[in-house]
Design a protein around this motif. Structure first.
Motif, PDB file in Angstrom:
ATOM      1  N   CYS B 227       0.880  -0.961   0.055  1.00  0.00           N
ATOM      2  CA  CYS B 227      -0.056  -0.354   0.107  1.00  0.00           C
ATOM      3  C   CYS B 227       1.119   1.323   0.075  1.00  0.00           C
ATOM      4  O   CYS B 227       1.372   1.277   0.248  1.00  0.00           O
ATOM      5  CB  CYS B 227      -1.166   0.237   1.501  1.00  0.00           C
ATOM      6  N   LYS B 228       1.282   1.769  -1.186  1.00  0.00           N
ATOM      7  CA  LYS B 228       1.033   3.172  -0.913  1.00  0.00           C
ATOM      8  C   LYS B 228       0.562   4.646  -0.115  1.00  0.00           C
ATOM      9  O   LYS B 228      -0.112   4.955  -0.620  1.00  0.00           O
ATOM     10  CB  LYS B 228       1.791   3.703  -2.264  1.00  0.00           C
ATOM     11  N   MET B 229       1.206   5.442   0.667  1.00  0.00           N
ATOM     12  CA  MET B 229       0.514   6.770   0.699  1.00  0.00           C
ATOM     13  C   MET B 229       1.199   8.001   0.497  1.00  0.00           C
ATOM     14  O   MET B 229       2.011   7.473   0.164  1.00  0.00           O
ATOM     15  CB  MET B 229       1.407   6.559   2.967  1.00  0.00           C
ATOM     16  N   VAL B 230      -0.013   8.528   0.247  1.00  0.00           N
ATOM     17  CA  VAL B 230       0.187   9.727  -0.487  1.00  0.00           C
ATOM     18  C   VAL B 230      -0.301  10.815  -0.038  1.00  0.00           C
ATOM     19  O   VAL B 230      -1.399  10.787   1.038  1.00  0.00           O
ATOM     20  CB  VAL B 230      -0.467  10.031  -1.960  1.00  0.00           C
ATOM     21  N   ASP B 231       0.288  11.860   0.288  1.00  0.00           N
ATOM     22  CA  ASP B 231       0.104  12.571   1.656  1.00  0.00           C
ATOM     23  C   ASP B 231      -1.115  13.608   0.787  1.00  0.00           C
ATOM     24  O   ASP B 231      -1.400  13.819  -0.436  1.00  0.00           O
ATOM     25  CB  ASP B 231       1.587  14.243   1.403  1.00  0.00           C
ATOM     26  N   PRO B 232      -2.046  13.826   1.466  1.00  0.00           N
ATOM     27  CA  PRO B 232      -3.766  14.387   0.625  1.00  0.00           C
ATOM     28  C   PRO B 232      -2.707  15.858   1.075  1.00  0.00           C
ATOM     29  O   PRO B 232      -4.393  16.522  -0.279  1.00  0.00           O
ATOM     30  CB  PRO B 232      -4.368  14.503   2.222  1.00  0.00           C
ATOM     31  N   GLU B 233      -1.888  16.463   0.759  1.00  0.00           N
ATOM     32  CA  GLU B 233      -1.940  17.759  -0.277  1.00  0.00           C
ATOM     33  C   GLU B 233      -1.206  17.078  -1.526  1.00  0.00           C
ATOM     34  O   GLU B 233      -1.064  18.541  -2.190  1.00  0.00           O
ATOM     35  CB  GLU B 233      -1.102  18.076   0.876  1.00  0.00           C
ATOM     36  N   ASN B 234      -0.736  16.611  -2.128  1.00  0.00           N
ATOM     37  CA  ASN B 234      -0.312  16.048  -3.010  1.00  0.00           C
ATOM     38  C   ASN B 234      -0.656  15.207  -3.654  1.00  0.00           C
ATOM     39  O   ASN B 234      -0.486  14.405  -3.836  1.00  0.00           O
ATOM     40  CB  ASN B 234       1.558  14.956  -2.245  1.00  0.00           C
ATOM     41  N   VAL B 235      -1.686  16.207  -4.468  1.00  0.00           N
ATOM     42  CA  VAL B 235      -2.741  15.606  -5.414  1.00  0.00           C
ATOM     43  C   VAL B 235      -2.304  14.538  -6.547  1.00  0.00           C
ATOM     44  O   VAL B 235      -2.084  13.858  -6.979  1.00  0.00           O
ATOM     45  CB  VAL B 235      -3.921  16.933  -5.689  1.00  0.00           C
ATOM     46  N   LYS B 236      -1.087  16.127  -6.828  1.00  0.00           N
ATOM     47  CA  LYS B 236      -0.317  15.563  -8.354  1.00  0.00           C
ATOM     48  C   LYS B 236       0.131  14.365  -8.061  1.00  0.00           C
ATOM     49  O   LYS B 236       0.283  13.447  -9.550  1.00  0.00           O
ATOM     50  CB  LYS B 236       0.751  16.755  -8.226  1.00  0.00           C
ATOM     51  N   GLU B 237       1.168  13.653  -6.928  1.00  0.00           N
ATOM     52  CA  GLU B 237       1.985  12.343  -7.366  1.00  0.00           C
ATOM     53  C   GLU B 237       0.613  11.343  -7.144  1.00  0.00           C
ATOM     54  O   GLU B 237       1.245  10.468  -7.623  1.00  0.00           O
ATOM     55  CB  GLU B 237       2.480  12.471  -5.564  1.00  0.00           C
TER      56      GLU B 237
END
Lengths: 380, 249
Positions: B227-237
């Motif tokens: 599971c990859k966690m993405v920072d909620p601020e980082n929509v681009k990623e």
């Protein structure tokens, strides 16, 4: 040398594991909190044959060997040591002593119902002022015409209330010191026996521990075990075997804690990965595994020696001291691995840590075991 | 009355499954073998029926097609309470060969009730029970979740879509049982374990029977990807990952 278990031994291990993981686990936390005696589980384990599992089948026991007993105790105590100690006291301290040293009449009358689990037994040695130093028995057994008269107080008695049969150690000839001590089979409902309140213990809370007071309790002469003055030797020989049960109990507490710690450390994440991937945790698990394997080997070797009629007192002292001490270390580390969760009751490991502490104290403290071991080393 | 319970020797349900020889063979190294859980429930119900029958059911027999290494599993069934056992000394190649081997033995010494688990927990074929009934030319009832005997009558219930079906039958018959037939499998007692070696475990030599199945290759399910966690601020990623890595947008 053969480290293989027999098919029967594996079946017993599995039966104990199934009962512990399927049934004991359901209410162990609640019983611990309420310090409630596990009546229903004792009944079920009696039906399965655990209460007298090492007694010969001709006395209605299970006829199993001591190796099987170690395997079963480990599995039961991974989950619930209160049940473990009830089984251990009945098998190792009460039934074993009667089977080994009792007369045929005593075996017929007392051993059979104890081995079948119809009745439970208790072993009364410790006193308010005689724990590790069992030679100084204050409880007296005064010899009368056809009976003995028991007076005194016994402390920390497991199964005190639920037992029907007591094995009581008492002093008959104070001038002969420990050579004047006798062991008796006493019916718990004899007039003159009274119980102190249920002890509110730190761990193994659902086992039934009381002090027991004797006031002019009449015990028929035929209820003395062995020759006059055999009581101290009887107690020491019985405790030699009893230590195997408690060592296996400590082993179970440790391996139960390790199993939980392994599972938790593979699930819990910190710093972006499961905590098992941090060497600080992985090395703790590694240390636990080595200690547990050593303890298991000592327990099984003691059991094997006993089963093969070889001297086992030294080995069982080593097993008891080592397994109890590592149970304390392993459970403490397990709580550490669980962090805050380890300190609350829901996760079991704090209870295992409380249970581990008692294994260093009862049936011979770790220090007493070291006396036994060092004396054997230094004997000429 | 006599009851026969078919038992299969399967890897413990928590076993980590591995394959060898280019994924054409199951790796049996270090495997702990158990009674197929469905068969164990069938045996549990059979033992209860015997106890409730006031002597009307004289005997519970278990039957297994397997080599000598399945004997510990068979003895566990004896320890739980089966009266005797038959092992047909053949490798269980597929459902057809197993059913054919068992039918041959049962024909010579028929049983009133035959019980089989709905499937084995290893190959999940759900075939042996039905095939065996056909070989024996007796009726079979599938997905049985309760079985009661009242005198000569047998009442069965089976789960059907949206409800339950109650049936009555007469012996002989074969019940293919599923969950509900018994609650928990029995734990063998010390006495049972001691007795198990003294109970008859009869070994029967197999007949010549071909397997109708050839296993070409096994495949393990793909391991769950991390599971990859993405920072909620980082929509681009997140969009980049969905587009380029997951390829779903």
């Amino acid at each position: 040398m053969n480290f293989e278990f027999s098919e029967e031994q594996l079946m017993i291990q599995q039966a104990a594991r199934d009962y512990a993981q399927r049934e004991l686990i359901k209410d162990v936390i609640e019983r611990d909190a309420k310090a409630e005696f596990p009546t229903e589980h004792v009944k079920n384990l009696t039906e399965l044959g655990f209460m007298g599992m090492v007694v010969d089948t001709k006395y209605d026991g299970g006829g199993m060997d001591t190796v099987s007993y170690v395997l079963a105790m480990e599995e039961i105590c991974k989950v619930d040591s209160s049940l473990g100690v009830i089984i251990s006291v009945n098998n190792s301290l009460v039934c074993y002593g009667i089977e080994e040293f009792g007369t045929e009449e005593q075996k017929e009358k007392y051993l059979k119902p104890l081995a079948s689990g119809e009745k439970l037994g208790a072993f009364l040695l410790s006193e308010p002022e005689a724990g590790s130093d069992a030679t100084h028995q204050r409880t007296t057994a005064e010899e009368k015409d056809d009976h003995y008269l028991l007076n005194g107080t016994k402390n920390w008695i497991t199964n005190a209330n639920c037992a029907s049969t007591y094995v009581v150690i008492a002093q008959t000839h104070p001038e002969k010191r420990h050579k004047g001590i006798n062991a008796f089979l006493v019916d718990k409902d004899s007039p003159g026996i009274s119980l102190g309140p249920h002890e509110d213990k730190m761990g193994m809370r659902s086992s039934d521990t009381h002090s027991v007071m004797f006031t002019d309790v009449k015990v028929p002469k035929e209820n003395r075990i062995g020759e006059d003055g055999f009581g101290f030797k009887f107690a020491m020989k019985t405790l030699d075997g009893g230590r195997i049960g408690i060592a296996a109990q400590a082993l179970g507490i440790a391996s139960g804690a390790m199993e939980r710690a392994i599972q938790y450390s593979k699930e819990r994440k910190a710093f972006g990965t499961e905590i098992a991937n941090h060497q600080a945790i992985a090395f703790k698990l590694s240390d636990m595994a080595v200690k547990i394997e050593n303890a298991r080997n000592l327990c099984l070797k003691s059991a094997w020696l006993k089963d093969n009629k070889k001297p086992y007192g030294l080995m069982s002292a080593m097993a008891k001291q080592y397994a109890a001490d590592i149970a304390m270390e392993v459970t403490t580390e397990a709580v550490q691995i669980f962090g805050g969760y380890g300190y609350v009751k829901e996760y079991h490991v704090e209870r295992l840590m409380r249970e581990a502490k008692l294994t260093q104290i009862y049936e011979g403290t770790s220090e007493v075991q070291k006396i036994v071991i060092s004396r054997a080393l230094l004997r000429d | 009355m006599k009851i026969l319970v078919c038992i299969s020797n399967v890897p413990d349900t928590t076993t980590k499954i591995k394959f060898v020889d280019n994924n054409t063979k199951f790796d049996t190294n270090g495997i702990q073998w158990i009674i197929n859980p469905w068969d164990e429930l069938a045996l549990t119900r059979a033992l209860q029926l015997k106890e409730e029958s006031n002597g009307a059911i004289e005997k519970i027999t278990v039957i297994n097609v397997g080599l000598i290494d399945s004997e510990p599993t068979i003895r566990k069934a004896l320890a739980i309470g089966a009266d005797d056992a038959i092992r047909i000394n053949a490798e269980p190649l597929d459902a057809y060969s197993v059913a054919a081997q068992m039918a041959e033995v049962i024909k010579k010494d028929p049983y009133d009730i035959i019980m089989a688990g709905i499937e084995s927990s290893d190959y999940n074929g759900s075939l042996v029970g039905g095939m065996l009934a056909e070989f024996l030319d007796i009726p079979s009832v599938s997905s049985v979740s309760s079985l009661n005997i009242d005198g000569g009558n047998v009442e069965l219930s089976r789960e059907i879509s949206g409800g339950k079906e109650i049936l009555e039958t007469k012996v002989p018959f074969l019940a293919i049982v599923q969950k509900g037939i018994a609650i928990d499998p029995r734990i063998p007692s010390m006495r049972g374990i001691m007795m198990a070696r003294k109970k008859p475990l009869n070994v029967s030599e197999p007949i010549e029977v071909d397997s109708l199945t050839e296993y070409s290759v096994y495949e393990l399910p793909k391991p769950k990807s991390k599971c990859k966690m993405v920072d909620p601020e980082n929509v681009k990623e997140l969009i980049d990952l969905l587009h380029n890595e997951a390829k779903i947008i």
